[in-house]
Write a protein that holds these residues in place. Sequence first.
Motif, PDB file in Angstrom:
ATOM      1  N   ILE A   1       0.870  -1.166   0.000  1.00 48.11           N
ATOM      2  CA  ILE A   1       0.000   0.000   0.000  1.00 48.11           C
ATOM      3  C   ILE A   1       0.910   1.219   0.000  1.00 48.11           C
ATOM      4  O   ILE A   1       1.688   1.422   0.940  1.00 48.11           O
ATOM      5  N   VAL A   2       0.875   1.967  -1.094  1.00 47.61           N
ATOM      6  CA  VAL A   2       1.785   3.092  -1.299  1.00 47.61           C
ATOM      7  C   VAL A   2       1.149   4.350  -0.707  1.00 47.61           C
ATOM      8  O   VAL A   2       0.026   4.713  -1.045  1.00 47.61           O
ATOM      9  N   LEU A   3       1.896   5.012   0.168  1.00 45.52           N
ATOM     10  CA  LEU A   3       1.360   6.129   0.946  1.00 45.52           C
ATOM     11  C   LEU A   3       1.468   7.464   0.221  1.00 45.52           C
ATOM     12  O   LEU A   3       2.123   8.399   0.685  1.00 45.52           O
ATOM     13  N   HIS A   4       0.791   7.568  -0.918  1.00 44.10           N
ATOM     14  CA  HIS A   4       0.565   8.858  -1.559  1.00 44.10           C
ATOM     15  C   HIS A   4      -0.473   9.599  -0.711  1.00 44.10           C
ATOM     16  O   HIS A   4      -1.110   8.980   0.153  1.00 44.10           O
ATOM     17  N   PRO A   5      -0.712  10.905  -0.965  1.00 41.15           N
ATOM     18  CA  PRO A   5      -1.814  11.567  -0.259  1.00 41.15           C
ATOM     19  C   PRO A   5      -3.130  10.785  -0.389  1.00 41.15           C
ATOM     20  O   PRO A   5      -3.915  10.713   0.544  1.00 41.15           O
ATOM     21  N   GLN A   6      -3.353  10.186  -1.552  1.00 45.61           N
ATOM     22  CA  GLN A   6      -4.449   9.238  -1.748  1.00 45.61           C
ATOM     23  C   GLN A   6      -3.789   7.881  -1.979  1.00 45.61           C
ATOM     24  O   GLN A   6      -3.240   7.632  -3.058  1.00 45.61           O
ATOM     25  N   PRO A   7      -3.774   6.983  -0.987  1.00 48.42           N
ATOM     26  CA  PRO A   7      -3.013   5.727  -1.092  1.00 48.42           C
ATOM     27  C   PRO A   7      -3.411   4.885  -2.305  1.00 48.42           C
ATOM     28  O   PRO A   7      -4.541   4.961  -2.800  1.00 48.42           O
ATOM     29  N   THR A   8      -2.452   4.071  -2.735  1.00 47.32           N
ATOM     30  CA  THR A   8      -2.655   3.150  -3.852  1.00 47.32           C
ATOM     31  C   THR A   8      -2.154   1.766  -3.452  1.00 47.32           C
ATOM     32  O   THR A   8      -1.500   1.602  -2.425  1.00 47.32           O
ATOM     33  N   VAL A   9      -2.443   0.787  -4.294  1.00 47.87           N
ATOM     34  CA  VAL A   9      -1.908  -0.564  -4.133  1.00 47.87           C
ATOM     35  C   VAL A   9      -1.048  -0.841  -5.362  1.00 47.87           C
ATOM     36  O   VAL A   9      -1.484  -0.639  -6.499  1.00 47.87           O
ATOM     37  N   LEU A  10       0.182  -1.289  -5.126  1.00 55.11           N
ATOM     38  CA  LEU A  10       1.114  -1.592  -6.213  1.00 55.11           C
ATOM     39  C   LEU A  10       0.871  -3.007  -6.738  1.00 55.11           C
ATOM     40  O   LEU A  10       0.829  -3.964  -5.965  1.00 55.11           O
ATOM     41  N   LEU A  11       0.711  -3.114  -8.048  1.00 55.01           N
ATOM     42  CA  LEU A  11       0.569  -4.390  -8.737  1.00 55.01           C
ATOM     43  C   LEU A  11       1.593  -4.457  -9.858  1.00 55.01           C
ATOM     44  O   LEU A  11       2.211  -3.448 -10.204  1.00 55.01           O
ATOM     45  N   THR A  12       1.746  -5.639 -10.434  1.00 54.82           N
ATOM     46  CA  THR A  12       2.647  -5.781 -11.576  1.00 54.82           C
ATOM     47  C   THR A  12       1.933  -6.524 -12.703  1.00 54.82           C
ATOM     48  O   THR A  12       1.085  -7.377 -12.451  1.00 54.82           O
ATOM     49  N   LEU A  13       2.300  -6.181 -13.916  1.00 55.20           N
ATOM     50  CA  LEU A  13       1.921  -6.971 -15.079  1.00 55.20           C
ATOM     51  C   LEU A  13       3.117  -7.864 -15.361  1.00 55.20           C
ATOM     52  O   LEU A  13       4.214  -7.372 -15.666  1.00 55.20           O
ATOM     53  N   ARG A  14       2.928  -9.164 -15.206  1.00 52.46           N
ATOM     54  CA  ARG A  14       4.030 -10.105 -15.397  1.00 52.46           C
ATOM     55  C   ARG A  14       4.433 -10.172 -16.874  1.00 52.46           C
ATOM     56  O   ARG A  14       3.591 -10.010 -17.763  1.00 52.46           O
ATOM     57  N   SER A  15       5.692 -10.414 -17.104  1.00 53.73           N
ATOM     58  CA  SER A  15       6.183 -10.536 -18.469  1.00 53.73           C
ATOM     59  C   SER A  15       5.445 -11.658 -19.189  1.00 53.73           C
ATOM     60  O   SER A  15       5.227 -12.739 -18.626  1.00 53.73           O
ATOM     61  N   ALA A  16       5.066 -11.408 -20.436  1.00 51.18           N
ATOM     62  CA  ALA A  16       4.383 -12.421 -21.241  1.00 51.18           C
ATOM     63  C   ALA A  16       5.304 -13.597 -21.551  1.00 51.18           C
ATOM     64  O   ALA A  16       4.834 -14.675 -21.905  1.00 51.18           O
ATOM     65  N   ARG A  17       6.619 -13.403 -21.394  1.00 52.09           N
ATOM     66  CA  ARG A  17       7.584 -14.465 -21.686  1.00 52.09           C
ATOM     67  C   ARG A  17       7.684 -15.513 -20.581  1.00 52.09           C
ATOM     68  O   ARG A  17       8.285 -16.562 -20.769  1.00 52.09           O
ATOM     69  N   LEU A  18       7.102 -15.251 -19.412  1.00 49.55           N
ATOM     70  CA  LEU A  18       7.176 -16.207 -18.305  1.00 49.55           C
ATOM     71  C   LEU A  18       6.326 -17.433 -18.601  1.00 49.55           C
ATOM     72  O   LEU A  18       5.225 -17.325 -19.142  1.00 49.55           O
ATOM     73  N   SER A  19       6.826 -18.604 -18.216  1.00 48.12           N
ATOM     74  CA  SER A  19       6.087 -19.841 -18.491  1.00 48.12           C
ATOM     75  C   SER A  19       4.884 -19.998 -17.565  1.00 48.12           C
ATOM     76  O   SER A  19       3.884 -20.593 -17.940  1.00 48.12           O
ATOM     77  N   ALA A  20       4.973 -19.484 -16.339  1.00 51.28           N
ATOM     78  CA  ALA A  20       3.855 -19.594 -15.394  1.00 51.28           C
ATOM     79  C   ALA A  20       3.195 -18.227 -15.214  1.00 51.28           C
ATOM     80  O   ALA A  20       3.856 -17.267 -14.827  1.00 51.28           O
ATOM     81  N   HIS A  21       1.923 -18.156 -15.526  1.00 53.77           N
ATOM     82  CA  HIS A  21       1.119 -16.945 -15.318  1.00 53.77           C
ATOM     83  C   HIS A  21       1.646 -15.738 -16.101  1.00 53.77           C
ATOM     84  O   HIS A  21       1.478 -14.601 -15.679  1.00 53.77           O
ATOM     85  N   GLY A  22       2.281 -15.966 -17.235  1.00 54.64           N
ATOM     86  CA  GLY A  22       2.796 -14.885 -18.068  1.00 54.64           C
ATOM     87  C   GLY A  22       1.689 -13.959 -18.538  1.00 54.64           C
ATOM     88  O   GLY A  22       0.600 -14.403 -18.890  1.00 54.64           O
ATOM     89  N   GLY A  23       1.955 -12.650 -18.510  1.00 57.13           N
ATOM     90  CA  GLY A  23       1.008 -11.653 -18.969  1.00 57.13           C
ATOM     91  C   GLY A  23      -0.127 -11.366 -18.004  1.00 57.13           C
ATOM     92  O   GLY A  23      -1.036 -10.611 -18.328  1.00 57.13           O
ATOM     93  N   GLN A  24      -0.084 -11.965 -16.812  1.00 61.45           N
ATOM     94  CA  GLN A  24      -1.154 -11.743 -15.841  1.00 61.45           C
ATOM     95  C   GLN A  24      -0.761 -10.669 -14.830  1.00 61.45           C
ATOM     96  O   GLN A  24       0.418 -10.391 -14.619  1.00 61.45           O
ATOM     97  N   VAL A  25      -1.759 -10.098 -14.191  1.00 59.28           N
ATOM     98  CA  VAL A  25      -1.530  -9.109 -13.134  1.00 59.28           C
ATOM     99  C   VAL A  25      -1.308  -9.854 -11.825  1.00 59.28           C
ATOM    100  O   VAL A  25      -2.017 -10.824 -11.524  1.00 59.28           O
ATOM    101  N   SER A  26      -0.313  -9.401 -11.073  1.00 58.71           N
ATOM    102  CA  SER A  26      -0.015 -10.058  -9.803  1.00 58.71           C
ATOM    103  C   SER A  26       0.559  -9.052  -8.815  1.00 58.71           C
ATOM    104  O   SER A  26       0.862  -7.908  -9.165  1.00 58.71           O
ATOM    105  N   PHE A  27       0.716  -9.515  -7.596  1.00 56.69           N
ATOM    106  CA  PHE A  27       1.508  -8.795  -6.613  1.00 56.69           C
ATOM    107  C   PHE A  27       2.940  -9.256  -6.760  1.00 56.69           C
ATOM    108  O   PHE A  27       3.191 -10.367  -7.230  1.00 56.69           O
TER     109      PHE A  27
END
Length: 195
Positions: free
Chosen positions: A44-70
């Motif tokens: 949880i990123v403490l901007h004045p209006q907090p956010t949640v950090l996520l990642t878009l996984r590389s499409a080249r990964l064999s497991a869960h490639g191209g998916q959004v994750s923590f």
Amino acid sequence: MTPAEIAGRLRDPAALALAGPSEADGAWALRPERMIAAAVLVPIVLHPQPTVLLTLRSARLSAHGGQVSFPGGRIEAGETPEAAAVREAAEEVGLDPRLPELLGRLPEHATGTGFRIIPVVGLVPAPLLLTPDAGEVEEPFEVPLSLILDPAAPERRHGEWKGQRREFWVWPHDRHYIWGATAAILVNLARVLRG
């Protein structure tokens, strides 16, 4: 929501009890010894209006490639879930491991692909200076915490996987499809933070 309110809810057993079952259909039917222990950091990123950090996984990964994750991954031998979550965030997005103020865990999430994920929630000061590993992460991005706290935001959808009907959560986003384990963990985060 203030950092103190976030910390208070994640340390309150009554608030944590509001998190619902968090598993893919049939995941707990897998033999526990065959499930892979993993941890993710829920930053949880403490901007004045907090956010949640996520990642878009590389499409080249064999497991869960191209998916959004923590940021996260397997728990190594002798490692705590907290240590694994912080290490993986450092490896995947270059998050300084000294930054997260770890607040606690959300309920474990079992996936149909054989992972037992332990979500570790932490507060991270803004601004973020990230250096993502291009081999693992296509793009880190942030979602407003206000969206996560909106009970009308997530949708329950269904689809077919390996011949079985599955139900799953989806969060709205203008560029990315946030679903599966990541969406379910966000639903539990919202339940706990809303109290």
